[in-house]
Every structure is written in C-alpha cells, then in structure tokens.
Scaffold this active site. Structure first.
Site, PDB file in Angstrom:
ATOM      1  N   SER A  14       0.898  -1.170  -0.081  1.00  0.00           N
ATOM      2  CA  SER A  14       0.073   0.053  -0.043  1.00  0.00           C
ATOM      3  C   SER A  14       0.827   1.197  -0.175  1.00  0.00           C
ATOM      4  O   SER A  14       1.680   1.691  -0.936  1.00  0.00           O
ATOM      5  CB  SER A  14      -0.929  -0.019   1.259  1.00  0.00           C
ATOM      6  OG  SER A  14      -1.793   1.006   1.113  1.00  0.00           O
ATOM      7  N   ASP A  29      -3.527   6.560  -3.204  1.00  0.00           N
ATOM      8  CA  ASP A  29      -1.874   5.982  -2.670  1.00  0.00           C
ATOM      9  C   ASP A  29      -1.631   4.783  -3.563  1.00  0.00           C
ATOM     10  O   ASP A  29      -2.105   4.709  -4.830  1.00  0.00           O
ATOM     11  CB  ASP A  29      -2.273   5.690  -1.300  1.00  0.00           C
ATOM     12  CG  ASP A  29      -2.992   4.241  -1.214  1.00  0.00           C
ATOM     13  OD1 ASP A  29      -3.932   3.870  -2.142  1.00  0.00           O
ATOM     14  OD2 ASP A  29      -2.977   3.383  -0.156  1.00  0.00           O
ATOM     15  N   ASP A  70      -1.687   1.638  -4.263  1.00  0.00           N
ATOM     16  CA  ASP A  70      -2.337   0.623  -4.629  1.00  0.00           C
ATOM     17  C   ASP A  70      -3.895   1.194  -4.888  1.00  0.00           C
ATOM     18  O   ASP A  70      -4.616   0.280  -5.095  1.00  0.00           O
ATOM     19  CB  ASP A  70      -2.431  -0.736  -3.916  1.00  0.00           C
ATOM     20  CG  ASP A  70      -2.972  -0.308  -2.435  1.00  0.00           C
ATOM     21  OD1 ASP A  70      -2.913   0.738  -1.763  1.00  0.00           O
ATOM     22  OD2 ASP A  70      -3.278  -1.137  -1.737  1.00  0.00           O
ATOM     23  N   ASP A  76      -6.098   2.193  -3.062  1.00  0.00           N
ATOM     24  CA  ASP A  76      -7.134   1.723  -2.014  1.00  0.00           C
ATOM     25  C   ASP A  76      -7.682   3.093  -1.189  1.00  0.00           C
ATOM     26  O   ASP A  76      -8.795   3.121  -0.498  1.00  0.00           O
ATOM     27  CB  ASP A  76      -7.036   0.652  -1.334  1.00  0.00           C
ATOM     28  CG  ASP A  76      -6.023   0.631  -0.056  1.00  0.00           C
ATOM     29  OD1 ASP A  76      -5.135   1.488  -0.482  1.00  0.00           O
ATOM     30  OD2 ASP A  76      -5.987  -0.321   0.452  1.00  0.00           O
TER      31      ASP A  76
END
Length: 555
Positions: free
Chosen positions: A158, A307, A309, A311
């Site tokens: 992440s 961010d 990734d 999410d």
C-alpha cells in the site's frame, strides 16, 4: 513472532538452512555475504543476522507486511512461498475444491511473489487465477466476489516505504470477500508455521493456473463508473503517487463522463522507488506538493490523489485564502457519508472505525439510519450487515458495498467528483458544503497524531506505562471514563487500544499502528453552540487542549 536470541553458531546454521532454499539471486547474495562476514567475526553482520533470524514477520489480520530482504523477518520469496503453502493448507482443510484469485501492484517483487503464490496454490490443488497485470487493490477485492472464489491474495504494501512489500488475504464464501479476521488469521499462521519447519524446495509447484483476461477489470470499471452523477464540468488534478491507480482510474473517469484530469505526470506511472516523495502516502507532509502546484496553475476545482495501490483517496481544495490544503480523512468521510445517507432512503447502516469522527453517527441519527462503530481496519467495517457506507479516517472509504468489501479509492473518487460537480452546478464549493454540514450537524474537530519510535518494543512499553498509570486528567480536562480494549470490551474483540472520555463528548483513543513503528492517538471534540464560526472555535479549542495534553503524557 518473537523468539529467544540465537547464539552466533545457531544464527549461522539457521541462515545457511535458509540460504539453501532461497531461489532469489538478490537475497541469496545478500545473505551469503552476511554469513561470510559473520563467520569472520564482523559484529555488524552478526547484528544483521540477528535482526533477520531472531524473529519472524507475524501473519495476522493485515496478512504480512515488512521490509524486503533475506530471512524470516523480511519479505522475500521463501517467506511468501511459506505463506502461500500455509494458506493453501488452510483452504484445503475448509473445503474440498478451493479456489483463489491473486493480484499484485508495481512494487519490487510484487509480480514475482504473485506468480510464486499461483504456482504453490496450483501445486497444492487449489484452483488459482492470476490477474492479467499489475492492478489496484480494489480490483482484486472486487474479483474475489465477482469470480466467487474461496480466497484472494493481493501483493502490496500500500503506502509503506519503497523497500517494503506485503501480502493481504481475503476470504470469499460467508466472508463475502472481506479481509481475514480472527480466528482465520491464527489458523493460517499456524499452517504457515508447519510449512516453515521444512524446506520450500520440497513443496509441489505447478504452472497449471489461469491468467485471467480483462473481463474482471472491465466489469469493475463499468460498475464503478455507474456511480457517477451528472453535474458541472470540472477541472481537477490527479496523481497516482507512483502507483498503479492511473490506468484503471482514467478509464473509469472517462466512462463516468468526467473530463480527463490534469495529470501529475511525474507521479502518474508505477515506479517502485517512489522518487518524488519521502513516503508514498498522501497523508504525509509534502506528498501532495506537486498536486497543489498543478492545481494552482490550472485553476482546479479539486485535486485528488490515490496511494500506490489506489485503495485510499486523498482530496485537496483551495482554501478561501487561496492556499491549497488536503481535506482530512474525516472531512471527506463525513461528506461522502452525508451523500450516502441522502441516497439510502432510510435503509442501511453507516459505519466507521472507532478512531474516526463521531460526526457520521450524527448523520445516521438525523436520517434515521443505523450506525455502528468498528475496530480499526476495513476487515471490520466491510463485515457490517446492511452496510450502506463505511469509512476510516486514514483515507479509506467504501461507497459501494455491493460491489467490493474493502476500501476503494477509485469508487470514492467517482463519488467525490460527482459531489463537487453537483455543487459547482449550483454555484457552490466543497468548503460551502462543509459549512452547511456544521450548521446542520454541529462542528467536529479531530486530530490524528503519530509518534514514531526506533523500536517496536518502545511502543509496547509506552502502552503498558499508560495502562499502569491511567490518567485522571489530560490537558486540564477531567477523564470521565478510561477503557482498555486489551481483553475485549463493549462487544469489540480484544485489541491494543485505550480510550479516554471527557465531559461534553470529547474523547482520546490511543493505539499502535498496525503497519508501521508508530504510536497513534486520535482526538475528537464537538460543539453545537452558537453559529458556525463559534461552533468551530469551541470544538477546536478543546481538541487543541487535548492534543497538547496527550503529547505531554506520551513524551
């Protein structure tokens, strides 16, 4: 998982055993050099081996996450292979013909770890599907439900630093595609420990897995774009923070009917070194500076950031003084929560983590909706029956629970852009909407403060210190209740959390970060007295007082 410190002889033996099964040239070379230097008495090398072999990255409800490198206390191909084999054993123990879908982002070794996982799963007899390329985490979370598989794995760290990677696990079936929670995490961890007693060289592998086509991605895009509502044409900037969000997001935005964003080109495409930011997290100071500069240049209505990734969603707007600032996670959460309440027609549940603003509870009460607090993490929020909307203050939002059961920065972007476009069509801004919120629901002041530590052990010591000396006042305000979640409380599972309540509804919550060496505390205060400005001033004054007191307490 901690262990007794090994002697130098035991350390070198453990390192050699690991070396024999390590298929990665980079970590193999790294470990080989450490062993040689340790044998020659190099204290730095011996300390390095201790750090890698005295403990092991613990598998928990966040899966695995840690620094890349050799040894069981690092993310590497040996550790990931052990995790994959342990997860396969868990799945096979729970159903006769399990299946899994695997995704990965653009970090170092993400695709390698994903392919290793696919081969281990296929070798163990689990039907494995690999997503077609590096993609956002929400696409993987969607695929678990869409493909109706037993489990999902997303290889990502992440918004962690560049040299980290991680391994998130989702469960299908009765878990509806949510991330794992107890007792599944402990059962999987036990299965991994069993695997780790042997060598990964002995594990069966197979290339008999499927790499899916773009059908899953296309369906995610179509369903996400369908969330859009018409409004005025927007000027907005977008950054992927060097992650994987742009390819999917640009297609979603176009299909949703938005004009193309002004792209932050320097951060648009995957780059595992994250060269323009100290930390690839839009919450961190400086991470959105390029966005602010571009937004000023083009006269944007709003700036959005994902961010790495995708999410999480960060949103920035120009203040009335012309200076750009990022909205807090709570500000975005209450605006999207208010929007969700308006379209819920009196049916459904609003939910937020206990460290998020109490403002969402006020919205739910006003609209006659149920409200539920959860422990931190979307693994808890996503499991709420009848969920209409959920959020956590750390930039995580779930606006479409029927589609995905995890935070989704792309879906949240579509919803927020729709809100901004609707406001603009009526001659209003996001700041105007926040003012309307204060007039209707009251002012809510929130602070999230992170205190970094050199060692994880220091965090535990500080939590123990506060537990042993429960404060009776903070910042001059009297503590009316002190709650320790360590053994479970108010229906919450046991957690390393402390909560202090104060007169007037103010509160402070303290907890360790689940992914970084930080101790975090969260301050919330509210006021419904006077006009909007007076409400803000009163709530902010209490929040400032409590923040100052907590800094002193935890110093």
């Amino acid at each position: 998982m901690s262990a007794e410190a090994l002697s130098t002889e035991e350390l070198i033996a453990a390192a050699n055993a690991w070396l024999e099964q390590d298929p990665d040239a980079v970590t193999h070379t790294e470990l080989e050099a450490l062993i040689t230097d340790a044998i020659n008495g190099d204290e730095t090398a011996i300390a390095g081996l201790h750090h890698r072999f005295d403990s092991r990255l613990a598998f928990g409800t966040a899966g695995l996450r840690g620094e890349l490198g050799a040894g069981p206390n690092r993310m590497n191909r040996v550790l990931v292979t052990q995790a994959a084999a342990g997860l396969a054993a868990y799945l096979l123990a729970h159903e006769p013909s399990p299946s899994i879908v695997i995704g990965y982002d653009g970090r170092v070794n993400s695709e390698v770890f994903a392919r290793d996982t696919a081969m281990i799963m296929a070798g163990a007899g689990v039907r494995a599907t690999l997503l077609p390329r590096l993609l956002p985490t929400p696409v993987l979370a969607f695929a678990v439900r869409h493909l109706d598989v037993s489990a999902g794995v997303m290889v990502t760290a992440s918004h962690n630093p560049a040299n980290d990677n991680g391994y998130k696990v989702y469960l299908g079936g009765d878990n509806h595609g949510s991330q794992i929670v107890p007792p599944a995490d402990a059962e999987i961890a036990h299965a991994i420990d069993v695997v780790a007693k042997g060598s990964i060289s002995e594990l069966p592998r197979s290339t008999d897995f499927v790499t899916t086509d773009d059908g899953v991605v296309d369906e995610y895009i179509a369903r996400t774009a369908a969330l859009a509502k018409p409004g005025a044409e927007l000027i907005y900037t977008y950054t992927a923070m060097h992650g994987v969000g742009w390819e999917t997001s640009k297609t979603v935005f176009a299909k949703a009917g938005f004009t193309a964003p002004v792209l932050i080109e320097e951060q648009a495409h995957p780059d595992a070194t994250f060269p323009t930011v100290a930390f690839p997290n839009p919450e961190e100071p400086g991470a959105m500076d390029l966005s602010y500069a571009k937004a000023r240049e083009v006269g944007a209505d709003v700036a959005i950031a994902h961010d790495p990734d995708a999410d999480r969603l960060a949103v920035a707007v120009a203040g009335r003084d012309g200076e750009w600032r990022r909205l807090s996670g709570n500000e975005v959460g209450i605006l999207l929560g208010w929007r969700a309440a308006e379209r819920a027609n009196g049916v459904g549940v609003l939910a937020a983590s206990i460290v998020s603003s109490p403002a969402l509870r006020a919205i739910a009460a006003d609209y006659g909706l149920a409200y539920q607090d959860t422990l931190t993490g979307f693994k808890w929020i996503s499991r709420i029956d009848g969920l209409a909307f959920g959020y956590e203050e750390a930039l995580g939002y779930l606006v479409d629970p029927d589609k995905v059961r995890d935070k989704d920065g792309i879906s949240a972007s579509v919803d927020f852009l729709s809100l901004t476009a609707e406001l603009k069509a009526h001659g209003k801004t996001v700041l105007d909407r926040l003012d309307e919120f204060t007039e209707r629901f009251g002012a809510f002041a929130s602070r999230q403060v992170s205190m970094r530590f050199d060692k994880v052990s220091q965090i535990g010591e500080m939590m123990s210190k506060v537990r042993a000396n429960a404060p009776t006042e903070v910042g001059g305000l009297t503590v009316t209740a002190f709650a320790d979640f360590l053994d479970g409380i108010d229906g919450f599972a046991p957690s390393d959390i402390l909560r202090m309540d104060f007169d007037g509804g103010a509160r402070v919550i303290v907890r360790p970060s689940g992914t970084e060496p930080k101790l975090k505390f969260y301050v919330d205060a509210s006021s419904s007295e006077g006009d909007g400005a007076e409400r803000h001033a009163a709530a902010e004054a209490v929040a400032t007082q409590l923040e100052s007191g907590m800094r002193e307490l935890l110093a």
